[in-house]
Design a protein around this motif. Structure first.
Motif, mmCIF file in Angstrom:
data_model
loop_
_atom_site.group_PDB
_atom_site.id
_atom_site.type_symbol
_atom_site.label_atom_id
_atom_site.label_comp_id
_atom_site.label_asym_id
_atom_site.label_seq_id
_atom_site.Cartn_x
_atom_site.Cartn_y
_atom_site.Cartn_z
ATOM 1 N N LYS A 364 0.840 -1.197 0.000
ATOM 2 C CA LYS A 364 0.000 0.000 0.000
ATOM 3 C C LYS A 364 0.878 1.251 0.000
ATOM 4 C CE LYS A 364 -3.888 -2.155 2.429
ATOM 5 N NZ LYS A 364 -4.755 -2.122 3.629
ATOM 6 N N LYS A 365 0.359 2.312 -0.544
ATOM 7 C CA LYS A 365 1.086 3.579 -0.550
ATOM 8 C C LYS A 365 1.175 4.129 0.873
ATOM 9 C CE LYS A 365 -0.408 4.827 -5.229
ATOM 10 N NZ LYS A 365 -1.117 5.830 -6.061
ATOM 11 N N LEU A 366 2.355 4.642 1.207
ATOM 12 C CA LEU A 366 2.563 5.135 2.562
ATOM 13 C C LEU A 366 1.694 6.343 2.884
ATOM 14 C CD1 LEU A 366 6.433 4.761 2.929
ATOM 15 C CD2 LEU A 366 4.643 3.319 3.884
ATOM 16 N N ASP A 367 1.277 7.076 1.867
ATOM 17 C CA ASP A 367 0.434 8.236 2.119
ATOM 18 C C ASP A 367 -1.049 7.891 2.066
ATOM 19 O OD1 ASP A 367 0.271 7.643 -0.510
ATOM 20 O OD2 ASP A 367 0.470 9.715 -1.242
ATOM 21 N N SER A 368 -1.347 6.581 1.978
ATOM 22 C CA SER A 368 -2.741 6.154 1.904
ATOM 23 C C SER A 368 -3.412 6.284 3.264
ATOM 24 C CB SER A 368 -2.836 4.703 1.429
ATOM 25 O OG SER A 368 -4.164 4.235 1.524
ATOM 26 N N SER A 369 -4.642 6.723 3.266
ATOM 27 C CA SER A 369 -5.404 6.845 4.518
ATOM 28 C C SER A 369 -5.985 5.498 4.943
ATOM 29 C CB SER A 369 -6.539 7.857 4.341
ATOM 30 O OG SER A 369 -7.427 7.420 3.311
ATOM 31 N N LYS A 370 -5.771 4.449 4.123
ATOM 32 C CA LYS A 370 -6.349 3.133 4.397
ATOM 33 C C LYS A 370 -5.262 2.089 4.632
ATOM 34 C CE LYS A 370 -10.595 3.949 1.790
ATOM 35 N NZ LYS A 370 -11.490 3.442 0.719
ATOM 36 N N LEU A 371 -4.223 2.505 5.359
ATOM 37 C CA LEU A 371 -3.167 1.537 5.679
ATOM 38 C C LEU A 371 -3.692 0.446 6.608
ATOM 39 C CD1 LEU A 371 -0.044 3.815 6.181
ATOM 40 C CD2 LEU A 371 -0.433 2.171 4.346
ATOM 41 N N VAL A 372 -4.555 0.849 7.566
ATOM 42 C CA VAL A 372 -5.148 -0.106 8.503
ATOM 43 C C VAL A 372 -6.659 0.002 8.367
ATOM 44 C CG1 VAL A 372 -5.378 -0.814 10.890
ATOM 45 C CG2 VAL A 372 -3.198 0.091 10.083
ATOM 46 N N THR A 373 -7.274 -1.012 7.806
ATOM 47 C CA THR A 373 -8.719 -0.996 7.576
ATOM 48 C C THR A 373 -9.303 -2.362 7.888
ATOM 49 O OG1 THR A 373 -8.458 -1.647 5.263
ATOM 50 C CG2 THR A 373 -8.515 0.726 5.740
ATOM 51 N N GLU A 374 -10.618 -2.415 7.980
ATOM 52 C CA GLU A 374 -11.294 -3.700 8.111
ATOM 53 C C GLU A 374 -11.603 -4.194 6.710
ATOM 54 O OE1 GLU A 374 -15.410 -5.516 9.958
ATOM 55 O OE2 GLU A 374 -14.388 -3.875 10.999
ATOM 56 N N PRO A 375 -11.038 -5.300 6.301
ATOM 57 C CA PRO A 375 -11.194 -5.747 4.911
ATOM 58 C C PRO A 375 -12.627 -6.160 4.615
ATOM 59 C CG PRO A 375 -10.127 -7.440 6.215
ATOM 60 C CD PRO A 375 -10.227 -6.237 7.107
ATOM 61 N N ILE A 376 -12.990 -6.064 3.362
ATOM 62 C CA ILE A 376 -14.285 -6.535 2.903
ATOM 63 C C ILE A 376 -14.085 -7.796 2.071
ATOM 64 C CG2 ILE A 376 -15.315 -4.239 2.927
ATOM 65 C CD1 ILE A 376 -14.843 -4.081 -0.072
ATOM 66 N N GLU A 377 -15.143 -8.587 1.976
ATOM 67 C CA GLU A 377 -15.040 -9.868 1.275
ATOM 68 C C GLU A 377 -14.626 -9.667 -0.188
ATOM 69 O OE1 GLU A 377 -14.919 -13.888 1.822
ATOM 70 O OE2 GLU A 377 -15.447 -12.354 3.303
ATOM 71 N N ASN A 378 -13.660 -10.471 -0.616
ATOM 72 C CA ASN A 378 -13.122 -10.455 -1.989
ATOM 73 C C ASN A 378 -12.354 -9.173 -2.320
ATOM 74 O OD1 ASN A 378 -14.165 -13.039 -2.722
ATOM 75 N ND2 ASN A 378 -16.189 -12.099 -2.974
ATOM 76 N N GLU A 379 -11.929 -8.446 -1.295
ATOM 77 C CA GLU A 379 -11.066 -7.281 -1.526
ATOM 78 C C GLU A 379 -9.733 -7.760 -2.091
ATOM 79 O OE1 GLU A 379 -8.795 -3.800 1.067
ATOM 80 O OE2 GLU A 379 -10.589 -4.767 1.879
ATOM 81 N N VAL A 380 -9.187 -6.990 -3.033
ATOM 82 C CA VAL A 380 -7.953 -7.377 -3.725
ATOM 83 C C VAL A 380 -6.886 -6.318 -3.494
ATOM 84 C CG1 VAL A 380 -6.889 -7.923 -5.947
ATOM 85 C CG2 VAL A 380 -9.248 -8.619 -5.486
ATOM 86 N N VAL A 381 -5.697 -6.773 -3.144
ATOM 87 C CA VAL A 381 -4.521 -5.908 -3.088
ATOM 88 C C VAL A 381 -3.575 -6.385 -4.181
ATOM 89 C CG1 VAL A 381 -2.507 -5.241 -1.742
ATOM 90 C CG2 VAL A 381 -4.745 -5.370 -0.645
ATOM 91 N N SER A 382 -3.205 -5.473 -5.037
ATOM 92 C CA SER A 382 -2.393 -5.854 -6.194
ATOM 93 C C SER A 382 -1.204 -4.920 -6.347
ATOM 94 C CB SER A 382 -3.247 -5.839 -7.462
ATOM 95 O OG SER A 382 -3.799 -4.543 -7.673
ATOM 96 N N VAL A 383 -0.270 -5.321 -7.185
ATOM 97 C CA VAL A 383 0.890 -4.490 -7.514
ATOM 98 C C VAL A 383 0.876 -4.250 -9.026
ATOM 99 C CG1 VAL A 383 2.285 -5.291 -5.586
ATOM 100 C CG2 VAL A 383 2.354 -6.536 -7.759
ATOM 101 N N THR A 384 1.472 -3.158 -9.402
ATOM 102 C CA THR A 384 1.506 -2.800 -10.818
ATOM 103 C C THR A 384 2.771 -3.344 -11.456
ATOM 104 O OG1 THR A 384 0.259 -0.793 -10.360
ATOM 105 C CG2 THR A 384 1.424 -0.909 -12.466
ATOM 106 N N ASP A 385 2.585 -4.130 -12.498
ATOM 107 C CA ASP A 385 3.700 -4.638 -13.307
ATOM 108 C C ASP A 385 3.620 -3.979 -14.686
ATOM 109 O OD1 ASP A 385 4.750 -6.287 -11.384
ATOM 110 O OD2 ASP A 385 3.526 -8.018 -11.974
ATOM 111 N N TYR A 386 4.739 -4.025 -15.387
ATOM 112 C CA TYR A 386 4.783 -3.435 -16.743
ATOM 113 C C TYR A 386 5.243 -4.513 -17.716
ATOM 114 C CZ TYR A 386 4.327 0.965 -14.269
ATOM 115 O OH TYR A 386 3.878 1.978 -13.456
ATOM 116 N N LYS A 387 4.499 -4.596 -18.796
ATOM 117 C CA LYS A 387 4.800 -5.596 -19.809
ATOM 118 C C LYS A 387 4.960 -4.940 -21.179
ATOM 119 C CE LYS A 387 2.379 -9.422 -17.553
ATOM 120 N NZ LYS A 387 1.330 -10.464 -17.712
ATOM 121 N N ASP A 388 5.777 -5.595 -21.969
ATOM 122 C CA ASP A 388 5.986 -5.117 -23.347
ATOM 123 C C ASP A 388 4.934 -5.760 -24.252
ATOM 124 O OD1 ASP A 388 6.793 -4.394 -25.847
ATOM 125 O OD2 ASP A 388 8.875 -5.026 -25.602
#
Length: 479
Positions: A364-388
């Motif tokens: 998560k981004k350090l400046d995010s206001s949602k660093l500590v939250t109560e998760p919801i069902e099927n919530e997804v945390v992802s990272v950005t990749d770059y492809k050619d």
């Protein structure tokens, strides 16, 4: 000097019988000693698999109490001082900021009573004696008192039902002296190990002894007894059921059965002594194979046995239900699983949410206001990749964590892998959906696999009754 051969032969026969009954008599004395020396009362617990120790002291701190428990060989004690971050080392590198209402802090409430005046420790079952020594030693300190959640009670109803079935069986049997003497050890077992499952096993064995006695002194007695479906099921099957729940109870059951059979042998041998003075000894004309082991009296007893075991099962169910509402005024309100009332302590859901925030924090981004939250069902945390893609750099989102049942199961599995006595292991043992709070309840007397064992015990006479009815109908005989 004339030698009276009949008298001499009679003495030899008596001596042989006395030698033969020596070993069975030793078994009876040994069983009596074991059952009376190792008598044990069932103790109620508010936690499944653990006993709670609370200590109120102005002299001792937590570290001193733990040292004393360790000295008395109390192992794997769960205490506040030995808790760690409940994650595997490979699971995290950096913890997010923890607020005062974070699970990692609120779980500390499990280690004191509701008024915050007592230290609370959790000791795994099977260390009763060591804990008893520890409590005596703790109570010897000035301004210190200690106790447990355990409350011993004798389930008289189980013993009364066992005695009732024994009296009914005595009325049905023709060999009243032999059966009464042999049933003594089965009643002593129900008294020494006063558990509902043991009482049911004792009743089943009594009917087995009743049927066995019917074959005494007939030809092929041992072969018929060893091949009888009724006798094998009623006497030997309870051993297997008891062994799954408690090998110790199974051992005492085996000793009681051996003693009951020994008493049958001893008294029958003594009865035969009366005829040893005669040249002619009367014997049964019909052999054991030619008589019906389960005749009408036995079938009636089998039906009564089914009802008796069912009543024992009902008593177990209601005794546990009623004991949940009983409370102790002499004990502080301790942390415990609760079925009613408001949840005041964190549960495994809180742990799962905390686990989610810890594991997803690095993504998560350090400046995010949602660093500590109560998760919801099927919530997804992802990272950005770059492809050619066709010569162009295209961003794509790759899921790292998904808050679903798979994530929860992985979290539960990680608890089992923790290398220290973790509070979370104890919580998991109570059930994944259990809530917790403070209570003065005395808890329930937990018999391991008690309900399942009693269902099997009910099934045994029921199946045998059906087997008897079908066998009679096959040959056109009335029940």
């Amino acid at each position: 000097m004339a030698l009276h051969l009949p008298s001499f032969k009679n003495r030899i026969e008596k001596m042989k019988i006395r030698i033969k009954i020596l070993f069975p008599a030793i078994i009876c004395f040994l069983t009596f000693f074991l059952l009376t020396s190792f008598r044990e009362l069932p103790v109620s617990r508010i936690w499944n698999g653990y006993q709670v120790l609370y200590v109120m002291s102005q002299e001792l701190d937590e570290h001193s109490i733990l040292a004393l428990l360790e000295k008395n060989n109390c192992k794997n004690v769960i205490s506040r001082g030995n808790q760690r971050i409940p994650l595997l080392k490979t699971d995290f590198e950096l913890l997010p900021p923890q607020s005062r209402d974070s699970y990692i802090f609120t779980r500390n409430a499990f280690f004191s009573d509701e008024s915050k005046t007592a230290y609370v420790f959790y000791i795994p079952d099977g260390q009763d004696k060591n804990l008893e020594y520890s409590i005596k030693e703790l109570s010897a300190f000035q301004n210190t008192s200690a106790g447990t959640d355990g409350s011993s009670s004798f389930p008289w109803i189980a013993l009364i039902i066992t005695c009732f079935f024994c009296l009914v069986t005595i009325l049905f049997t023709k060999q009243k002296k032999i059966f009464t003497a042999s049933a003594f050890f089965l009643l002593l077992l129900a008294y020494s190990r006063p558990l509902y499952t043991v009482a049911a096993a004792s009743c089943l064995c009594q009917l087995g002894i009743f049927l066995l006695i019917r074959l005494l002194n007939r030809r092929d007695y041992f072969k018929t007894m060893a091949s009888s479906v009724y006798i094998i099921a009623l006497i030997t099957f309870p051993v297997l059921v008891l062994f799954i729940a408690s090998p110790l109870n199974a051992f005492f059951y085996v000793m009681s059965v051996l003693s009951a059979l020994s008493m049958v042998y001893i008294l029958n041998s003594c009865e035969n002594l009366k005829y040893s003075r005669y040249v002619f000894n009367p014997v049964y004309i019909r052999g054991a194979k030619t008589i019906s082991i389960m005749e009408r009296r036995g079938f009636r007893l089998l039906c009564i046995l089914t009802v008796v075991v069912a009543v024992i099962g009902i008593c177990l169910f209601f005794s546990n239900r009623l004991s949940r509402f009983e409370s102790s005024s002499t004990r502080p309100a301790l942390p415990a699983p609760i079925t009613e009332g408001e949840k005041t302590l964190p549960n495994l859901d809180d742990y799962i949410h905390w686990n989610w925030n810890v594991l997803t924090f690095p993504f998560k981004k350090l400046d995010s206001s949602k660093l500590v939250t109560e998760p919801i069902e099927n919530e997804v945390v992802s990272v950005t990749d770059y492809k050619d893609v066709d010569g162009k750099i295209v961003p794509t989102e790759t899921p790292v964590y998904i808050f679903n049942n798979d994530f929860k199961q992985i979290s539960y599995d990680s608890i089992e892998k923790l290398k220290y006595p973790a509070l979370e292991k104890m919580l998991l043992q109570q059930g994944k959906n259990t809530n917790y709070g403070f209570t003065k309840s005395i808890g329930v007397t937990i018999e391991r696999f008690g309900v399942i064992s009693l269902l099997i015990f009910i099934l045994i006479p029921t199946v045998l009754a059906g087997y008897y009815i079908l066998g009679r109908k096959k040959y056109g005989l009335s029940v």
